[in-house]
Each structure stands twice: as structure tokens, then as C-alpha cells.
Design a protein around this motif. Structure first.
Motif, short mmCIF file in Angstrom:
data_model
loop_
_atom_site.label_atom_id
_atom_site.label_comp_id
_atom_site.label_asym_id
_atom_site.label_seq_id
_atom_site.Cartn_x
_atom_site.Cartn_y
_atom_site.Cartn_z
N TYR A 29 30.01 -46.06 -9.47
CA TYR A 29 30.83 -45.22 -10.33
C TYR A 29 30.52 -45.51 -11.80
N GLY A 30 30.37 -46.80 -12.10
CA GLY A 30 30.11 -47.18 -13.48
C GLY A 30 28.84 -46.54 -14.03
N ILE A 31 27.80 -46.41 -13.21
CA ILE A 31 26.53 -45.89 -13.69
C ILE A 31 26.45 -44.37 -13.61
N VAL A 32 26.79 -43.80 -12.46
CA VAL A 32 26.61 -42.35 -12.32
C VAL A 32 27.90 -41.56 -12.12
N GLN A 33 29.07 -42.22 -12.27
CA GLN A 33 30.36 -41.55 -12.10
C GLN A 33 30.45 -40.82 -10.75
N LEU A 34 29.88 -41.45 -9.72
CA LEU A 34 29.95 -40.87 -8.38
C LEU A 34 30.79 -41.79 -7.51
N ILE A 35 31.74 -41.22 -6.77
CA ILE A 35 32.47 -42.03 -5.79
C ILE A 35 31.72 -41.92 -4.48
N ASN A 36 31.04 -42.98 -4.11
CA ASN A 36 30.17 -42.97 -2.95
C ASN A 36 30.99 -43.25 -1.69
N PHE A 37 31.56 -42.20 -1.13
CA PHE A 37 32.44 -42.41 0.03
C PHE A 37 31.69 -42.88 1.27
N ALA A 38 30.36 -42.84 1.24
CA ALA A 38 29.60 -43.36 2.38
C ALA A 38 29.47 -44.88 2.31
N HIS A 39 30.04 -45.50 1.26
CA HIS A 39 29.86 -46.94 1.10
C HIS A 39 30.48 -47.74 2.25
N GLY A 40 31.59 -47.25 2.80
CA GLY A 40 32.19 -47.93 3.95
C GLY A 40 31.21 -48.02 5.11
N ALA A 85 20.02 -43.34 0.80
CA ALA A 85 21.06 -42.36 0.54
C ALA A 85 20.96 -41.85 -0.90
N GLU A 86 20.73 -42.78 -1.81
CA GLU A 86 20.60 -42.41 -3.23
C GLU A 86 19.44 -41.45 -3.39
N ARG A 98 30.03 -31.64 -9.96
CA ARG A 98 30.48 -32.98 -9.59
C ARG A 98 30.94 -33.07 -8.14
N LEU A 99 31.43 -31.93 -7.60
CA LEU A 99 31.95 -31.98 -6.24
C LEU A 99 30.86 -32.07 -5.19
N ALA A 100 29.64 -31.58 -5.53
CA ALA A 100 28.57 -31.53 -4.53
C ALA A 100 28.24 -32.92 -3.98
N PRO A 101 27.96 -33.93 -4.86
CA PRO A 101 27.67 -35.25 -4.30
C PRO A 101 28.85 -35.86 -3.55
N LEU A 102 30.08 -35.52 -3.96
CA LEU A 102 31.26 -36.07 -3.29
C LEU A 102 31.32 -35.59 -1.83
N ILE A 103 31.12 -34.29 -1.66
CA ILE A 103 31.13 -33.73 -0.30
C ILE A 103 29.95 -34.28 0.49
N THR A 104 28.79 -34.40 -0.18
CA THR A 104 27.62 -34.99 0.48
C THR A 104 27.95 -36.38 0.99
N ILE A 106 30.82 -37.60 1.89
CA ILE A 106 31.68 -37.55 3.07
C ILE A 106 30.86 -37.19 4.30
N GLY A 107 29.97 -36.20 4.13
CA GLY A 107 29.11 -35.81 5.25
C GLY A 107 28.21 -36.95 5.69
N LEU A 108 27.64 -37.63 4.70
CA LEU A 108 26.75 -38.75 5.01
C LEU A 108 27.50 -39.83 5.77
N SER A 109 28.75 -40.06 5.35
CA SER A 109 29.56 -41.08 6.00
C SER A 109 29.74 -40.76 7.49
N ILE A 110 30.05 -39.51 7.79
CA ILE A 110 30.23 -39.12 9.20
C ILE A 110 28.90 -39.25 9.94
N ALA A 111 27.81 -38.81 9.30
CA ALA A 111 26.50 -38.84 9.95
C ALA A 111 26.10 -40.28 10.29
N LEU A 112 26.30 -41.20 9.35
CA LEU A 112 25.91 -42.60 9.59
C LEU A 112 26.74 -43.20 10.73
N GLN A 113 28.04 -42.88 10.70
CA GLN A 113 28.92 -43.40 11.76
C GLN A 113 28.45 -42.93 13.13
N GLN A 114 28.18 -41.64 13.23
CA GLN A 114 27.78 -41.08 14.52
C GLN A 114 26.40 -41.59 14.93
#
Lengths: 310, 410
Positions: A29-40, A85-86, A98-104, A106-114
Motif C-alpha cells: 500500500y505504501g508504494i502503489v496504494q494497492l490493497i493486495n487482498f490476495a496477500h492472505g 502476481a505483481e 483504482r477499483l480494477a486491481p482491487l477486484i483482480t 479478490i479474484g486472484l485470492s479465490i483462484a490461489l485458494q482453489q
């Protein structure tokens, strides 16, 4: 009150775990102001990376010998996924809405989990993780520290110290601070901002791997879903401490963990609060605290030191 | 202009799709009726096929599939071929409801097996009832599903005529557990924990009531959150409460961790739970020993019934990717109950399916009776199984071992 020390130590270990994961949110977030929800999920994959190394090692290898290799395995897995991922999920969207990477994310998070659910052998149920032999350390009469927790309590401050030194003293760390402050000017000064962004993702991934290894040692199991709640709590910790600030992430994690532990133990002892205590309500109290902090200090606990965010 | 052409195109496509799908279903029927004169009956299966309970869900799906295959092989119902169509509910009530709607809409589906979770069942019951489609759950144990919301006050009334189950209710399981703890294990001070879900909370409440009625003391009550991993706070409370035992209403992912952390906190007491924790993963979930922990489960141990041995062998012969897990036997019996109901209806109607097949099958289900994998299978006036056999299992050297089996008596 004689159980207070144990409650605090439980909260502290849990908080240190949140803090380690929170570093990943806050760095990116500090560098690119992105909340990387796939971090979990990057955290979860670190755990599976470490477990894979343990399975590869000849059976009967002492855990103390295996631990450094498992740590490397976890870090390699997490960092590889985080940087990939980056490169493939976030970089093509940089400069877009700004919303595009956020939704990405979330999608990435589900994809990695599955992906882990489907392809890692036997991952449909929790996989057991090696644990230290022997009983817990008895510090005081009423204070025990589990062997798995001891690893976490040593690793977390060491990692923080290393990161602090790296950001403030090294050339790359200072380039990071510059990019965080003003990416365009940083670029004009000859800093390769793309590399700095990859580095932020990589450091976050490495911290997540340390957290995942600690998680495995602490609870004796890892599973493909563990990134969701851990990620959510870590994100909360990052916001509580002041997102963008690395020390804030760790402080936020510790505060969150301790509040949860105290809420479970003591809220229901307050007269009239019997119904509002215990494990069922701990998240409510943790988020109440978050809201109160944000009302008084919208930037989070340590959020004002903009120059330090990296 | 662009909008208008778009509108026309959409209308055309929709109309086309509708026509095609209508033709399609008619074709299917002709097909199934035409091929060597056999009718195809589809049994719908709803279970969590992905997510943390997928191991149980896959076992349910495969076991019903096995029942259909065996029925086809033995030509159980003359002129009828059984097929299984599975739906994934991910243990989420809203997904379950959507699946129930799809099943009701699919005319070939004449009976459904599932779901796993009581909470999911709550959202599906109404849909099935309106569609007249019979549902047999292999795993739901919440009493309200078959006896109405006021079951606790003694005013039992069956809310949905289409709901049946091969699993015993929590009333029986919870009370059986309390009696075992109090009478056999001589425990007097229990700490009760649940996971706030329909199954776990209901079971824990019934257990606590019965334990108090017997003269024991509930020294603490707390709740944990599903999918969390840190229960050290609750574990410390167990220790400081001085409890000599813990009862946990919930599933194995949390149960295994809880048991481990209770012992790590320094309370050397057993943790007991219901069929939700009776799974090898409960033991695997915690690194250190669960030895001494207990679980109740419905029916007698598989090794003690001949019909169960046949099931285990047949299951192995099919080489399914996942094991039949905790509910395999009940799922097979649930599938077989539907097959038997279809058989009764077809035989009553000169070897053909009647037009109101669904309603007839629902009615026939109430009357089925056969020796299944888990013992005698038949349903009472609420749709509950009449099988009240229960077994207590204990973790002994890292594996579940049965310690006591009996038929529950009031």
C-alpha cells in the motif's frame, strides 16, 4: 488477575503473527496504494511451501535442522507467487481505475485458494505440520510459552529489525522511501520504480512465509483456507497501526491480538456484560477499538510519519 | 438503432434458447423412454463438494453414486435406470437454496440426497416442499428440521412433508453424550463450547441441559468462530474454570485445534463432541496427542455389520478419488431409500412411473424399510430415522476406537 500474564502472552504471540502478515499489506500500500487482498493466500502458500520441503526431507530429520530449509522453501514459494502476481495480475492494470486491481486481487485470492485445494495432495482437509517435541517453557508459575510460540516471539522482532535497517540504511531501502513519497520524481532521479514495486511485493511475501511457518509450528496444521481470516485480521492490524507504516503494522497487530485475548477473558467479568464477553464477541470488541482509533486518529496509530512509510 | 437491434437480437436468442431447451428436455425424455424401454430416474445430491468440508461432501456424493450403480447392476427396479446429478453447496445456505431450486426445476430428478449441514437444510426444505420433491439427508442432526421449532417444549409438529433423514437427531446424540460423560466417565464439571452454527449450538445446548438434569455442573460456556485457528483464550478459561471435561458442539477443523490448545493451556481433560468431530482429520488436526478425546456417532461401527462390510468392499472396487468419510454409510442408505421408494411406486403402477411421481415417491418414502449399511432403515412420522443406535468413539493411540455401542433409551 493471576492469569493476566498468560493472557497477555497469548495476545502478544497472536498479534506478532498478525503483524508479520500485515507488513505485506502495508509495504504494497505504501508504494502503489494497492490493497493486495490476495496477500492472505500468499501467506497460505508460504505454509504449503515449507511443508513441501519437510515432506521431501528424509523422514526422521530433526525439526531444528529442517527449519532453515523449510523457511527457505516457504519464502521461495511466497515470493514467487507474490512477484508473479505483481507482474501478471497487477502491473498490466497499473494506471487504470483504482477499483480494477482491487477486484483482480479478490479474484486472484479465490483462484490461489482453489488451486491449492485442487492440486496440492490431500489439501482438502487440514494438513498436519511438524511440531517441536517436548513440553512448553515454564517462565513463571502461571506463564507457559509453547515451543512453537517461542519461534514466533524470536522471529518477529528479528524480522522487524532487519526490515527497519534495510529501509533506513540500504540504498534500495532509501529508493523505496523515495518511491513511496513521490513515484514520478523518484523515476526522474533514476530509480527503477518497477523494480522497487517488485521488491515491496517480495518483502511482503517473505514476511508472510515467516508468518506461515510460525502459524504451522504454533497450531500444528495448515489448510488452504487459512489465509482468509488471517489476511482479514492482518489487514485490520495494518489499518489500525496506520497503513503504509511498517512499524505501525507490527504495533497494530500486537494491539489487535492483545485486545482479542483480553476481550475473551475479562469482558464477561464486568458486571452486566456477561452476555457480551467470551470468544463469540472478541471480534466485535476488536473492531470497536478499530473504529474508535480511526475516529480519533484517521491515519491510524503511527500513521503520521509519512516520510517513513515504505 | 443500435439499441433496437440489440433488443431484437436478445429477444431472438432468448426465444431460441427457450425453444431449444424445451425441445431438449422433451428429447431427453423420448431418449430415456426409447432406449431398450428404460426410464431414467435422476437422484440429485447436494453437499459441500468444495471448501473445508469437501472431504465429507465428496464421500456423500460417491456413496449415493455407488447406490445408483448397484441398483442398476442388480436391476433393482425393473425398467428404471438410476443416475446421479451432484450439486455443490459449499456449506453455504444460499447456495443450497439455489441448488434446491435447480433440482425442483429438473423434471428428471425424483429424489434428493443431502445436504450435510443443518443450516443449509433449513434454506432448502421449503423449496423442496413446494416442489413436492423428497429429500433425504444423510447428516442433518438439528431436531427443528423434522420436529418444528418448538420441539424443545414438547410441541412437535412436522414442518415439511418432503424432509427425511437417515441421521439421528441431536436430541438423541446430545443426551447420549451427556449420559456417557456423567454415568460412564464419571465427569461432574463440564465446560461447554460451540461454534455458533445451527448444528454445533443446538447439540451443545441439548448436551448441557441433559448434563445438568443428571446432576452435573456446567462450569463454563463459550463460543468460537468457524475458520479461526487461535482458541488459546477459550482454552485458558477452561483451565481456570477447573473443569474435568469439555464438550464441543462443532466440526472437526475447529475441534481438533481446540482440543490441542486446551491441553497446551495445561488442562489435561478430554474433549467430547458429536459426529461432526468423528473424523480422522480431527486427530490429524492437532500435532500433539488427542488421546482420550471422545465423539459420539450414529449407528454401530462399520466393522460390526455385515451389510457395512459389503458397502466398504463395493466402495473400494469403484476406486473413487476420495474416501466415503463419516457419512458414506448414511448417504448410501439415503440413496437406497429413494431407490426403494421409486421401486414401490413403479410396482404399484404396473411397472411405469406415474405422472405425479414426485408426490408418490414422497409418500412411499415414509413406508420404506430395509436393512441398510447402518442398520435398519425406516422413517417415523416426522421423517426421522427409527434407528437409534449410537456409538461412543475414543481416540486411542492416534485412531478412533469404539468404546460403547447401544440403542438410546429415554
Amino acid at each position: 488477575m493471576h492469569e493476566l500474564p498468560q493472557t497477555l502472552v497469548n495476545g502478544l504471540t497472536l498479534g506478532a503473527l498478525y503483524g508479520l502478515i500485515a507488513i505485506g499489506y502495508t509495504m504494497v500500500y505504501g508504494i502503489v496504494q494497492l490493497i493486495n487482498f490476495a496477500h492472505g493466500e500468499i501467506f497460505m502458500i508460504g505454509g504449503f511451501g515449507a511443508l513441501t520441503i519437510y515432506i521431501w526431507l528424509p523422514s526422521g530429520t530433526a525439526l531444528s535442522l529442517a527449519l532453515p530449509l523449510m523457511l527457505i522453501g516457504g519464502i521461495v514459494a511466497s515470493v514467487a507467487i507474490a512477484t508473479a502476481a505483481e507482474r501478471f495480475a497487477y502491473r498490466p492494470l497499473r494506471g487504470g481505475p483504482r477499483l480494477a486491481p482491487l477486484i483482480t486481487a479478490i479474484g486472484l485470492s479465490i483462484a490461489l485458494q482453489q488451486a491449492v485445494w485442487a492440486f496440492y495432495p490431500d489439501a482438502k482437509k487440514p494438513r498436519s505440520f511438524p511440531q517441536f517435541e517436548g513440553s512448553s517453557f515454564e517462565i513463571l508459575d502461571n506463564l507457559h510459552i509453547q515451543r512453537g510460540d517461542a519461534f514466533l516471539l524470536i522471529a518477529a522482532p528479528l524480522c522487524m529489525l532487519a526490515l527497519g535497517l534495510f529501509v533506513s540504511k540500504s540504498r534500495a531501502g532509501r529508493a523505496m522511501q523515495a518511491t513511496a513519497q513521490d513515484p514520478d520524481t523518484a523515476k526522474l532521479m533514476g530509480i527503477n520504480t518497477d523494480r522497487i514495486i517488485v521488491m515491496a511485493f517480495a518483502i511482503g511475501g517473505a514476511f508472510a512465509a515467516v508468518a506461515a511457518l510460525s502459524h504451522g509450528l504454533k497450531y500444528g496444521q495448515i489448510n488452504f483456507e487459512m489465509g482468509f481470516i488471517a489476511g482479514l485480521k492482518a489487514f485490520t492490524a495494518a489499518v489500525l497501526g496506520g497503513i503504509g507504516n511498517i512499524y505501525g503494522a507490527m504495533l497494530g497487530g500486537v494491539v489487535l491480538g492483545v485486545v482479542e485475548a483480553l476481550a475473551i477473558k475479562y469482558i464477561q467479568d464486568i458486571p452486566g456484560m456477561d452476555q457480551l464477553g467470551g470468544g463469540a464477541w472478541k471480534d466485535v470488541w476488536a473492531f470497536t477499538l478499530l473504529i474508535l482509533v480511526l475516529l480519533v486518529r484517521p491515519q491510524g496509530l503511527l500513521g503520521e510519519r509519512v516520510a517513513d512509510r515504505a | 438503432m443500435r439499441h433496437r437491434s440489440l433488443l431484437i437480437m436478445t429477444t431472438a436468442i432468448t426465444a431460441g434458447a427457450l425453444t431449444l431447451s424445451a425441445c431438449g428436455s422433451r428429447d431427453d425424455k423420448d431418449d430415456s423412454g426409447g432406449k431398450d424401454g428404460k426410464t431414467t430416474v435422476v437422484i440429485g445430491v447436494d453437499a459441500p463438494l468444495t471448501g473445508s468440508l469437501s472431504a465429507l461432501g465428496q464421500g456423500i456424493k460417491n456413496s449415493v453414486d455407488l447406490a445408483a450403480k448397484i441398483a442398476n447392476k442388480n436391476n433393482e427396479v425393473d425398467g428404471v435406470t438410476f443416475k446421479v446429478k451432484s450439486f455443490d453447496d459449499q456449506a453455504v445456505p444460499s447456495s443450497g437454496k439455489a441448488n434446491a431450486t435447480s433440482m425442483v426445476d429438473d423434471e428428471d430428478i425424483l429424489g434428493a440426497v443431502g445436504p450435510l449441514n443443518s443450516g443449509v437444510a433449513q434454506s432448502m426444505q421449503g423449496v423442496f416442499d413446494r416442489g413436492d420433491l423428497a429429500q433425504v439427508s444423510p447428516a442433518n442432526t438439528n431436531p427443528a428440521l423434522s420436529q418444528g421449532d418448538d420441539w424443545a417444549s414438547g410441541k412437535k409438529s412436522r414442518p415439511f412433508k418432503t424432509y427425511f433423514r437417515t441421521a439421528t437427531t441431536d436430541i438423541i446424540q446430545g443426551r447420549f453424550a451427556a449420559q456417557y460423560y456423567f454415568k460412564d466417565a464419571k465427569k461432574r464439571k463440564v465446560f461447554v463450547i460451540d461454534d455458533k452454527q445451527a448444528y454445533g449450538n443446538g447439540l451443545a445446548t441439548i448436551f448441557a441441559e441433559e448434563f445438568k438434569r443428571l446432576g452435573g455442573k456446567v462450569v463454563g460456556r463459550d463460543h468460537l468462530t468457524v475458520k479461526e485457528t487461535d482458541f488459546s483464550g477459550i482454552s485458558n478459561k477452561v483451565k481456570s474454570s477447573g473443569a474435568d471435561s469439555v464438550y464441543f458442539g462443532g466440526q472437526y477443523p475447529e475441534g481438533g485445534l481446540l482440543s490441542d490448545q486446551v491441553k497446551q493451556a495445561g488442562a489435561q481433560v478430554p474433549v467430547m463432541g458429536g459426529d461432526g468431530i468423528y473424523d480422522p482429520a480431527f486427530i490429524k488436526a492437532s500435532g500433539t496427542s488427542n488421546d482420550g478425546d471422545l465423539a459420539t456417532s450414529v449407528g454401530y461401527p462399520v466393522e460390526q455389520l455385515d451389510s457395512a462390510k459389503t458397502f466398504v468392499k463395493n466402495y473400494a472396487d469403484q476406486h473413487y478419488k476420495d474416501p466415503y468419510a463419516a457419512y458414506g454409510g448414511y448417504s448410501y442408505d439415503a440413496g437406497w431409500a429413494i431407490i426403494q421408494a421409486v421401486k414401490a411406486v413403479v410396482e404399484d403402477n404396473d411397472g411405469k412411473l406415474p405422472d405425479d411421481a414426485r408426490a408418490k415417491i414422497t409418500e412411499a418414502l415414509g413406508k420404506v424399510s430395509f436393512d441398510g449399511v447402518t442398520g435398519k432403515v425406516s422413517f417415523d412420522k416426522y421423517g426421522d430415522t427409527t434407528n437409534k443406535q449410537l456409538t461412543v468413539y475414543k481416540v486411542t493411540k492416534g485412531a478412533w476406537k469404539s468404546v460403547k455401542s447401544e440403542t438410546f433409551k429415554d
